[in-house]
Design an enzyme around this catalytic site. Structure first.
Site, PDB file in Angstrom:
ATOM      1  N   TRP A 106      48.026  47.551  33.449  1.00  0.00           N
ATOM      2  CA  TRP A 106      48.419  46.286  34.091  1.00  0.00           C
ATOM      3  C   TRP A 106      49.658  45.677  33.463  1.00  0.00           C
ATOM      4  CZ3 TRP A 106      47.194  46.009  38.768  1.00  0.00           C
ATOM      5  CH2 TRP A 106      46.002  46.568  39.214  1.00  0.00           C
ATOM      6  N   ASP A 176      48.441  37.440  30.942  1.00  0.00           N
ATOM      7  CA  ASP A 176      47.663  37.871  32.099  1.00  0.00           C
ATOM      8  C   ASP A 176      46.210  37.956  31.632  1.00  0.00           C
ATOM      9  OD1 ASP A 176      46.262  39.171  34.058  1.00  0.00           O
ATOM     10  OD2 ASP A 176      47.594  40.907  34.202  1.00  0.00           O
ATOM     11  N   LYS A 200      37.325  38.577  39.161  1.00  0.00           N
ATOM     12  CA  LYS A 200      36.521  39.246  38.144  1.00  0.00           C
ATOM     13  C   LYS A 200      35.521  38.262  37.543  1.00  0.00           C
ATOM     14  CE  LYS A 200      40.534  41.998  37.803  1.00  0.00           C
ATOM     15  NZ  LYS A 200      40.029  43.259  38.323  1.00  0.00           N
TER      16      LYS A 200
HETATM   17  C1  LIG Z   1      44.532  42.697  34.067  1.00  0.00           C
HETATM   18  C2  LIG Z   1      44.880  42.732  35.523  1.00  0.00           C
HETATM   19  N1  LIG Z   1      46.063  42.243  35.924  1.00  0.00           N
HETATM   20  C3  LIG Z   1      46.420  42.260  37.213  1.00  0.00           C
HETATM   21  C4  LIG Z   1      45.603  42.785  38.195  1.00  0.00           C
HETATM   22  C5  LIG Z   1      46.046  42.785  39.633  1.00  0.00           C
HETATM   23  O1  LIG Z   1      45.343  41.804  40.327  1.00  0.00           O
HETATM   24  P1  LIG Z   1      45.534  41.572  41.904  1.00  0.00           P
HETATM   25  O2  LIG Z   1      44.936  42.734  42.594  1.00  0.00           O
HETATM   26  O3  LIG Z   1      44.832  40.277  42.164  1.00  0.00           O
HETATM   27  O4  LIG Z   1      46.999  41.452  42.168  1.00  0.00           O
HETATM   28  C6  LIG Z   1      44.365  43.306  37.821  1.00  0.00           C
HETATM   29  C7  LIG Z   1      43.467  43.877  38.859  1.00  0.00           C
HETATM   30  O5  LIG Z   1      42.503  44.520  38.607  1.00  0.00           O
HETATM   31  C8  LIG Z   1      44.001  43.283  36.465  1.00  0.00           C
HETATM   32  O6  LIG Z   1      42.829  43.789  36.073  1.00  0.00           O
END
Ligand SMILES: Cc1ncc(COP(=O)(O)O)c(C=O)c1O
Length: 366
Positions: A106, A176, A200
């Site tokens: 991520w 994040d 989540k």
């Molecule tokens: C740590 C993290 N950041 C970003 C995201 C991306 O999230 P989204 O699908 O809401 O854009 C996720 C998705 O699983 C994630 O686990």
């Protein structure tokens, strides 16, 4: 359908929601708070919805101890939109630069996206060790003129989590927190931005919570398109466009559940630590079958990622677990293996059921 038909759902997100919250949604669905319609059917400008929005915002403020120094926004576009929106807003001039810690899929995606928005430096990368470890603050390469240092507090796919906030010498931290938001306290005074998609720990998909220090709003250029400018959302009280009303309502209920039923973030953090240890203990005791991905000191308390010695065993593990009502244990397609996501709403009983299954699977197959 009764509650007995529900499985223990280890999905990484969208993920399990507290049963009590689901039951309250069910009970209020046809007639929310006596207004004669469901929360999904009323105007976002109505007093009824604005009360919900304010309550969700104060719940987050109360849980995280957020002072007046920070704004709390409810946006759309997922965490992925923040990958570009944050550098677009915070790197105003062409010479501005930012630093990124790349600790897993991520933060790597966030780094890749930021490259298009400004000068981006890599403060640290864990790619060579297949993202199983995290840096100490002394490992970080951090130019003094960085506009911010970006990190992901929990890497959902690799199952690694920062247990200490990186030190930055006053450079604003951008976090994040998508997969560990509201799972433990955060030192907000150290952070310029903390953001998280809701699906989540905080609610259904469709809402992203962005907490931003007010002084950083001055960096957003008026040239940015309306939706992409943080200032717009502050000025419009998160209602520049029609907000995801249902999602914000669920966030409000989850905050109330955390405050009233779970005793707040320090308590839920203890609960989460205990749950995670139940599974890590089996991984350690049966280490000839279960190969944990993360180095011990960086193990995530939210997403437990491990492999079995071969693909056949992995498939059998997943199939047999599902037959016992333990579902969504398949690891992310990019890394394989098993991933058990045990967010706030996963009850200890679910974790105990997984632990017992892992022990018996080990005995039956060794
Ligand atoms: C740590 C993290 N950041 C970003 C995201 C991306 O999230 P989204 O699908 O809401 O854009 C996720 C998705 O699983 C994630 O686990």
């Amino acid at each position: 359908m009764t509650t007995a038909d529900r499985t223990y759902n280890f999905s990484a997100g969208p993920a399990t929601i507290p049963l009590k919250v689901l039951q309250q949604i069910q009970q209020e669905l046809l007639n929310f708070n006596g207004c004669g319609a469901s929360i999904m059917e009323i105007s976002h400008r109505s007093a009824t919805f604005i009360d919900v929005l304010n309550s969700a915002r104060s719940g987050i403020r109360q849980l995280l101890g957020i002072e007046d120094s920070h704004e709390v926004l409810f946006l759309q576009g997922g965490s992925r939109l923040q990958f570009s929106m944050i550098p677009m807003n915070l790197l105003r001039n062409s010479e501005d630069r930012a630093s990124y810690i790349m600790s897993g899929t991520w933060s790597q995606k966030a780094y890749d996206e930021a490259l298009g928005a400004g000068n981006i430096d890599l403060a640290w990368s864990g790619k060579e060790s297949n993202f199983n470890t995290l840096p100490k603050s002394t490992d970080l390469v951090l130019p003094d003129d960085s506009a911010f240092l970006y990190y992901a507090s929990n890497e959902t796919i690799h199952g690694i989590q920062f247990h200490e906030t990186p030190a930055t010498n006053d450079i604003p931290l951008v976090c994040d927190a998508s997969s560990d938001f509201l799972s433990r306290p955060i030192d907000m005074s150290r952070h310029g931005i903390v953001y998280a998609c809701a699906q989540k720990n905080a609610g259904p998909s469709g809402v992203t919570i962005v907490i931003i220090r007010k002084d950083l709003l001055d960096r957003s250029s008026d040239e940015l398109p309306g939706y992409l400018n943080f200032k717009t959302h502050v000025e419009q009280n998160s209602m520049f466009n029609t907000p995801p009303t249902f999602g914000i309502y669920v966030i409000d209920l989850i905050c109330k559940w955390l405050i009233n039923d779970m005793g707040g973030l320090s308590k839920i953090a203890e609960y989460n630590r205990d749950k995670a240890n139940l599974i890590y203990d089996v991984i350690d005791q049966c280490s000839d079958m279960y190969l944990g991905h993360a180095e011990c000191e960086h193990r995530s308390q939210m997403n437990i990622a491990f492999n079995l010695s071969n693909d056949d065993l992995t498939s059998r593990f997943i199939d047999e677990a599902a037959k016992q009502g333990l579902t969504s244990l398949k690891g992310h397609r990019s890394v394989g293996g098993i991933r058990a996501s045990i967010y706030n709403a996963m009850p200890r009983e679910g974790v105990l059921a997984l632990r017992d299954f892992m022990k018996s699977f080990y005995t039956r197959n060794s």
